[in-house]
Design a protein around this motif. Sequence first.
Motif, mmCIF file in Angstrom:
data_model
loop_
_atom_site.group_PDB
_atom_site.id
_atom_site.type_symbol
_atom_site.label_atom_id
_atom_site.label_comp_id
_atom_site.label_asym_id
_atom_site.label_seq_id
_atom_site.Cartn_x
_atom_site.Cartn_y
_atom_site.Cartn_z
ATOM 1 N N LEU A 94 2.178 1.581 1.944
ATOM 2 C CA LEU A 94 1.740 0.298 2.046
ATOM 3 C C LEU A 94 -0.010 0.125 1.852
ATOM 4 O O LEU A 94 -0.290 -0.718 1.107
ATOM 5 C CB LEU A 94 1.892 -0.123 3.695
ATOM 6 C CG LEU A 94 3.432 -0.571 4.087
ATOM 7 C CD1 LEU A 94 3.334 -0.854 5.505
ATOM 8 C CD2 LEU A 94 3.638 -1.848 3.339
ATOM 9 N N ARG A 135 1.108 -10.512 3.586
ATOM 10 C CA ARG A 135 -0.236 -10.453 3.241
ATOM 11 C C ARG A 135 -0.670 -10.979 1.797
ATOM 12 O O ARG A 135 -1.912 -11.494 1.810
ATOM 13 C CB ARG A 135 -0.162 -8.784 3.205
ATOM 14 C CG ARG A 135 -1.513 -8.514 2.328
ATOM 15 C CD ARG A 135 -2.737 -8.229 3.236
ATOM 16 N NE ARG A 135 -3.699 -7.553 2.648
ATOM 17 C CZ ARG A 135 -5.176 -8.007 3.089
ATOM 18 N NH1 ARG A 135 -5.517 -8.656 4.010
ATOM 19 N NH2 ARG A 135 -5.876 -7.203 2.404
ATOM 20 N N TYR A 136 0.274 -11.026 0.978
ATOM 21 C CA TYR A 136 -0.124 -11.499 -0.453
ATOM 22 C C TYR A 136 -0.249 -13.135 -0.392
ATOM 23 O O TYR A 136 -0.767 -13.896 -1.053
ATOM 24 C CB TYR A 136 0.534 -10.904 -1.646
ATOM 25 C CG TYR A 136 -0.257 -9.495 -1.900
ATOM 26 C CD1 TYR A 136 -1.375 -9.488 -2.398
ATOM 27 C CD2 TYR A 136 0.349 -8.357 -1.371
ATOM 28 C CE1 TYR A 136 -2.138 -8.284 -2.451
ATOM 29 C CE2 TYR A 136 -0.366 -7.148 -1.562
ATOM 30 C CZ TYR A 136 -1.556 -7.220 -2.109
ATOM 31 O OH TYR A 136 -2.432 -5.946 -2.309
ATOM 32 N N VAL A 179 -0.937 -4.523 7.170
ATOM 33 C CA VAL A 179 -1.890 -4.022 6.189
ATOM 34 C C VAL A 179 -3.177 -4.657 6.146
ATOM 35 O O VAL A 179 -3.347 -5.817 6.904
ATOM 36 C CB VAL A 179 -1.046 -4.316 4.646
ATOM 37 C CG1 VAL A 179 0.166 -3.232 4.607
ATOM 38 C CG2 VAL A 179 -0.617 -5.598 4.606
ATOM 39 N N ASP A 230 -1.621 -2.062 -0.828
ATOM 40 C CA ASP A 230 -2.668 -2.951 -0.540
ATOM 41 C C ASP A 230 -3.882 -2.763 -1.389
ATOM 42 O O ASP A 230 -4.586 -3.706 -1.503
ATOM 43 C CB ASP A 230 -2.982 -2.792 1.061
ATOM 44 C CG ASP A 230 -4.060 -3.559 1.584
ATOM 45 O OD1 ASP A 230 -3.894 -4.826 1.497
ATOM 46 O OD2 ASP A 230 -5.035 -3.239 2.333
ATOM 47 N N LEU A 244 4.256 -7.074 3.044
ATOM 48 C CA LEU A 244 3.303 -7.346 1.753
ATOM 49 C C LEU A 244 3.381 -8.824 1.285
ATOM 50 O O LEU A 244 2.379 -9.224 0.897
ATOM 51 C CB LEU A 244 4.009 -6.218 0.599
ATOM 52 C CG LEU A 244 3.254 -4.591 1.062
ATOM 53 C CD1 LEU A 244 4.107 -3.908 -0.062
ATOM 54 C CD2 LEU A 244 1.810 -4.739 1.141
ATOM 55 N N GLN A 288 8.616 -3.120 4.802
ATOM 56 C CA GLN A 288 7.544 -3.179 4.248
ATOM 57 C C GLN A 288 7.278 -4.209 3.238
ATOM 58 O O GLN A 288 6.331 -4.777 3.056
ATOM 59 C CB GLN A 288 7.638 -1.945 3.279
ATOM 60 C CG GLN A 288 7.111 -0.372 4.082
ATOM 61 C CD GLN A 288 7.377 0.798 2.747
ATOM 62 O OE1 GLN A 288 8.354 0.555 2.169
ATOM 63 N NE2 GLN A 288 6.747 1.438 2.697
#
Length: 257
Positions: free
Chosen positions: A151, A242-243, A38, A155, A239, A235
């Motif tokens: 996704l 990413r976060y 992402v 994002d 995420l 997924q």
Amino acid sequence: MNNVTLVRKEPSESLFREDGLRLDGRGLDELRPIRMEVGVLNNADGSAYVEHGKNKIVAAVYGPRELHPKHLALPDKALVRCEYRMATFSVEERKSPAPGRREVELSKVIRESLEPAIFVYKYPRATIDVFVQILQADGGTRCASITAAALALADAGVPMRDLVVGCAVGKIEGKVAVDLSDVEDKLGEGDIPMALMPTKKVITLLQSDGDFTPEEFKQALEMGIAACEKIYEMQRDILIERYSKVREEVAEEQEEE
Ligand code: CDP
């Protein structure tokens, strides 16, 4: 798992190997290898890249933002727009750059699969734009596009009640199998693309092409839901990753200040 896809040239040959596995070495309920990323594009509010088997797909999201032309605005909710396009080099036979009937249909299907997950009533008169580019196609692009677009929406920070996951289930030589590859899609007897909001357990896409008995259809649904749940785990993990990174970066910036 052997993930080398053998492209069959002769339609008279079997879609199963002598050991009973599919041509790419998968069992009937096995997904192709999947990779997700992402935040891959600088110039979109949200983006994602998904490899699903040999499918290579980029999704970009803009919004919620002001809508132009204004007369398209909806008084009570955001307008979700989606554009699915295949690159000319994405398929074996050069695809015309002009959007065809299939791309128009798939754009609609993908939009309708995503919209139930978005809190559209929070943004009256605004728009949320979803762009999907197929760089390489290998069967099941509409489903993998839905996974990628959800996704990208997450994002972009678009408020959603759930993610959305896509996966097709089909019938090959009388057997129900998940996640058909291109050759299975073209030479198999049927294909049921589906999308699921995994935590709400709501199906947002269900198409069917080919003949399925009621028992086969029920089996296909169960296998499809199980496959979507596996993709959802991926997924969610990507995420969270990413976060966590974003949170670390923000903390570092705050320390520096
Ligand atoms: O991709 P999806 O299964 O959602 O849609 P489809 O219309 O059933 O297409 C199946 C597959 O056919 C695609 O994934 C591509 O691999 C292939 N295809 C192609 O070779 N040339 C096209 N112009 C369109 C699709």
